[in-house]
Scaffold this motif. Structure first.
Motif, short mmCIF file in Angstrom:
data_model
loop_
_atom_site.label_atom_id
_atom_site.label_comp_id
_atom_site.label_asym_id
_atom_site.label_seq_id
_atom_site.Cartn_x
_atom_site.Cartn_y
_atom_site.Cartn_z
N GLY A 160 0.82 -1.21 0.00
CA GLY A 160 0.00 0.00 0.00
C GLY A 160 0.85 1.26 0.00
O GLY A 160 0.55 2.23 0.68
N ARG B 106 4.73 2.35 -4.66
CA ARG B 106 5.22 1.49 -5.72
C ARG B 106 4.09 0.84 -6.49
O ARG B 106 2.96 0.72 -5.99
N ARG C 167 0.64 3.13 -11.51
CA ARG C 167 -0.27 3.27 -10.37
C ARG C 167 0.48 3.03 -9.06
O ARG C 167 1.48 2.31 -9.02
N ALA C 168 -0.08 3.60 -8.00
CA ALA C 168 0.46 3.34 -6.68
C ALA C 168 -0.37 2.21 -6.06
O ALA C 168 -1.59 2.22 -6.15
N SER C 169 0.29 1.26 -5.46
CA SER C 169 -0.46 0.14 -4.90
C SER C 169 -1.36 0.59 -3.76
O SER C 169 -2.31 -0.09 -3.41
N SER C 170 -1.07 1.76 -3.21
CA SER C 170 -1.93 2.26 -2.13
C SER C 170 -3.35 2.51 -2.62
O SER C 170 -4.31 2.33 -1.87
N VAL D 223 -4.92 0.83 -4.98
CA VAL D 223 -5.58 -0.47 -5.10
C VAL D 223 -5.97 -0.96 -3.72
O VAL D 223 -7.08 -1.44 -3.50
N LYS D 224 -5.05 -0.80 -2.79
CA LYS D 224 -5.31 -1.29 -1.44
C LYS D 224 -6.50 -0.57 -0.82
O LYS D 224 -7.33 -1.18 -0.14
N ALA E 170 -9.57 -2.07 -2.10
CA ALA E 170 -9.77 -3.40 -1.51
C ALA E 170 -10.27 -3.28 -0.07
O ALA E 170 -11.21 -3.98 0.33
N LEU E 171 -9.67 -2.39 0.68
CA LEU E 171 -10.08 -2.24 2.08
C LEU E 171 -11.52 -1.75 2.19
O LEU E 171 -12.26 -2.16 3.07
#
Lengths: 138, 138
Positions: free
Chosen positions: A114, A117, B75-78, B80-81, B84-85
């Motif tokens: 999160g 990256r 994209r930043a994985s944050s 996506v997270k 998801a959250l």
DNA sequence: ATCGACCTTACCACAATGGCAAGGTCAAGG
DNA sequence: CCTTGACCTTGCCATTGTGGTAAGGTCGAT
């Protein structure tokens, strides 16, 4: 009382009361000279029953059955219980399904940093048909 | 490959593939001279991603976002997270709601003899606005 | 007479999917 | 060459339960 008061008292919107009448869940109500729907305390009682049943997640179709059982003095409680048990099973199945989703997704989310990256285990999981993988880890 | 093969391979019905195209979830596919849709392995990959996402309970709207994040190399994985959250929370809320229904109903059902007699705690419970123990809607 | 709050009916919309109908296409076998 | 069956196309309807909106009637009070 008018439909607005009945709606407030029962917690069912006026819109829905009309709808329930339209689909035959409740009988057509009496009308005033001007065509306004008029509800008795008895009608209100029925609406409250429906409201309670809805809040336990029964479908309108199931409620139709519950209503007729409720109004049938000679009904066997076994029939009611059968309907209830069936609904409990539906609820259990749904809960199981949602829990499985939740756990799989939670696993993926836990692995995801999160941060800024681009590398993302969540997207990778979706890519790899994680939907088929069983939630057996952790 | 044709839509039928793509459907079989991805687990998404042909009907739904067309629908996803119609609402802009996936791009319009190439067509044969006769107007048949043609899918590449890459398209199939996308369909599988959608299938996985659906099986984790994401809405088509959320999947639209997931897809664009998936296809965005930067994209930043944050992000996506976060999505998801949020979905995990939706699932948790729903599970909580359904569990509350289940438990209330289970209590009523346990009290019900389920025999030939008319006396029925389930109907009585519904009558007494047992729904007051809040089971909130979504 | 008029205003605001209420009522009426009759539509449209949502999410995600299935179903059906009428017609075009394609490959195989006669 | 023609038929047959399996596939494709579009388009419209149904589901479930609820909300919205529009055009109009009614009622009570000013």
């Amino acid at each position: 009382m008018n439909i607005g008061e009945a709606a407030k008292a029962s917690g069912i919107s006026a819109k829905m009361i009309r709808h329930y009448e339209g689909i035959g869940l409740i009988e057509e109500s009496r009308r005033s000279a001007a065509g306004y729907r008029i509800y008795s305390n008895n009608d209100l009682h029925t609406l409250s029953f429906i409201k309670s049943s809805r809040s336990l997640g029964f479908s309108l179709d199931q409620i139709k059955q519950l209503l007729s059982q409720w109004q049938d003095r000679g009904r066997a409680s076994s029939d009611v219980k059968a309907l209830a048990l069936q609904h409990i099973k539906e609820l259990d199945d749904k809960i199981t399904e949602l829990s499985a989703m939740r756990n799989l997704l939670q696993n993926l989310a836990t692995e995801c940093h999160g941060d800024n990256r681009a590398e993302c285990p969540i997207l990778q999981g979706l890519e790899q048909q994680c939907g088929e993988a069983k939630a057996k880890k952790t």
